[in-house]
Structures are given as C-alpha cells and as structure tokens.
Design a protein around this motif. Structure first.
Motif, mmCIF file in Angstrom:
data_model
loop_
_atom_site.group_PDB
_atom_site.id
_atom_site.type_symbol
_atom_site.label_atom_id
_atom_site.label_comp_id
_atom_site.label_asym_id
_atom_site.label_seq_id
_atom_site.Cartn_x
_atom_site.Cartn_y
_atom_site.Cartn_z
ATOM 1 N N LEU A 64 35.542 18.403 -5.898
ATOM 2 C CA LEU A 64 36.499 17.614 -6.684
ATOM 3 C C LEU A 64 37.834 18.345 -6.811
ATOM 4 C CD1 LEU A 64 37.302 15.317 -8.648
ATOM 5 C CD2 LEU A 64 36.171 16.616 -10.466
ATOM 6 N N SER A 65 37.794 19.617 -7.187
ATOM 7 C CA SER A 65 39.028 20.380 -7.408
ATOM 8 C C SER A 65 39.816 20.533 -6.112
ATOM 9 C CB SER A 65 38.696 21.756 -7.997
ATOM 10 O OG SER A 65 38.042 21.621 -9.255
ATOM 11 N N ALA A 66 39.114 20.802 -5.008
ATOM 12 C CA ALA A 66 39.791 21.001 -3.723
ATOM 13 C C ALA A 66 40.435 19.693 -3.240
ATOM 14 C CB ALA A 66 38.819 21.532 -2.680
ATOM 15 N N PHE A 68 41.410 17.264 -5.201
ATOM 16 C CA PHE A 68 42.537 17.001 -6.097
ATOM 17 C C PHE A 68 43.743 17.848 -5.691
ATOM 18 C CE2 PHE A 68 45.094 17.016 -9.926
ATOM 19 C CZ PHE A 68 45.049 15.691 -10.296
ATOM 20 N N GLY A 69 43.514 19.117 -5.414
ATOM 21 C CA GLY A 69 44.604 19.990 -4.962
ATOM 22 C C GLY A 69 45.242 19.463 -3.679
#
Lengths: 148, 148
Positions: A64-66, A68-69
């Motif tokens: 998710l974080s990757a 989003f980035g």
C-alpha cells in the motif's frame, strides 16, 4: 508522462490513468517488515514455507505505502493534494519480492465543498496488478482533499 | 506485559487491551515520507507552514504502519496471526513528530470458519490517541486471519 491535475474540477468519475510499474526488492521487503510488520511470513523465507502463503511475501502495508508513494511521484494529484483522512484497502492476493506490479488510478467519487471553499473531497481508487498474471494484489480507495 | 492469545476462540467482541505508547521521531517521519508519501507537508517543515496542517505532520500511512508494528511486537496476536486481507483506516487528526500516542486494540467482530477449519476471521480495531490531549489520530479496523 502523466499530465498533472490542476483542480478537483478536472476530475470525472470513472476517469482512469495507468501510472506505470514498480517492484519491491527483497531487501526493502525485509526492512519494511522488520520495522512495521514483523511477522515471520514477511521476514524469514525458510519459516514462510510453513505459512498460509507458502513463501515470503511483502507486508500489505508495504505494498500500500509503495503504491501510494508511486502515485504521489507520478505527479497526477501532487499539485492539488492538501491531505486525506481515510483509506479502505484490500489485498486480494499476496505480492512476492521483485514481482513487477502495474499501478492504475481511477476516480471513484467527487464531492466539491458546498460552501464554495476552494477545496473538495475526491475518492480515488488505486489498484496494483501483477504484470506476470494480471492478478490484483492491492485495491485501495483513498479519500483525498484536493484544491479546486 | 500482554498475555498472548492462543486461539481465535479466546476473543470476545468488545474485549480490549491497552498496548502502551510510541512516538515517531522526526528523522523517521522524513525517511518514511521520502519513500512512501513525498508530499511537502510531510517533508519540509518550512513549506508545511503554508499547508492545511500549518506544520510538518507524519504521513498517515506511517502512523498506521508504526501502530501496526507496535501491535505485532506487543505479542497479542502474533502467535495466531496467519495473515490478513483488509484495513479500513481513518485519521481524524494529524500526528506531529515526537508526539507520544497510546495504542489500544479492541475486538470488533469474530467469524469462526463454518467449515470447521482451524482458522477464522477477526476484525480488530486499533486506535491511537495523543497522550497530551487524548485526540484520536488513528482509527483502523484490520481484518485478520487467526488460528483456532
């Protein structure tokens, strides 16, 4: 190249963008899991064989974080994003280290502020598919506050 | 010390645990944002003054990931967690670097597998409150697969 959005009012529900691909290397998968999701199936390839996954897989929070980035770095909403307050995220299938995934953004819902303020709410759906087999590994709806 | 859970069947809806406190240091806030949420209000204290937040704040994905890591390290579910496939997360207020937050876990819902398999689904709600003023900065419902 992605054309950056200039206003919430540029968005139309259903509109979508393919934002290219990314992969999470094994080192990064292990580093993220050590700090943020230290479960054996994200940390130890040998032990992970006995897990539900049968092998080492990335933490869903990492996927998710990757993604989003990656979306932020694409520049699509960066010029008009002033924050956000909600993410509803699902991980229909696991992601292994070094597997390439394709990221897509889609406008799910638009709510301009009724008060005439210079902002509004946009729900954007971000999906990531494994390039090799098309399987969706992330399906996340993010509530953004965007400038008008 | 938290008593680790031994089975999904140990869980009762409404049951809750206080899991202690944590804070995100400025260096870590900047490092996480650089990689996973490179927006100016997470990266540049000076520029962040002009943002909706009025100051530098942690990425919500960072708050979520750090709280999740804290939960896993508490040992509460670690022995019975075999994966998960959904998180619905809200950030009612921002978190500044170095602010202490208190983490609480609560059983939201239990669904033992009907097929008699040795696992089931538990929805756990994880909240984080700023210790200084009690304001909730994270309210996340995580769908876990747990052993019975």
């Amino acid at each position: 190249m992605i054309e950056p959005l200039h206003s919430l009012d540029d968005l139309v529900p259903g509109q979508a963008w393919d934002l290219g691909t990314l992969a999470l290397g094994r080192e990064e998968v292990l580093a993220f899991a050590s700090r943020y999701d230290p479960q054996y199936f994200h940390l130890d390839a040998e032990a992970a064989r006995e897990s539900l996954f049968g092998e080492l897989v990335a933490s869903g929070l990492h996927t998710l974080s990757a993604v989003f980035g990656h979306v932020i770095r694409s520049g699509l909403i960066t010029g008009i994003s002033i924050g956000g307050n909600r993410i509803d995220s699902q991980w229909p299938a696991p992601l292994r280290p070094d597997e390439e995934i394709a990221v897509r953004a889609e406008v799910a819902e638009i709510r301009p502020s009724r008060s005439g303020r210079r902002l509004g709410v946009a729900k954007m759906r971000y999906t990531a598919r494994r390039v090799a087999d098309g399987v969706v590994v992330l399906d996340a709806v993010v509530t953004h506050f965007l400038r008008r």
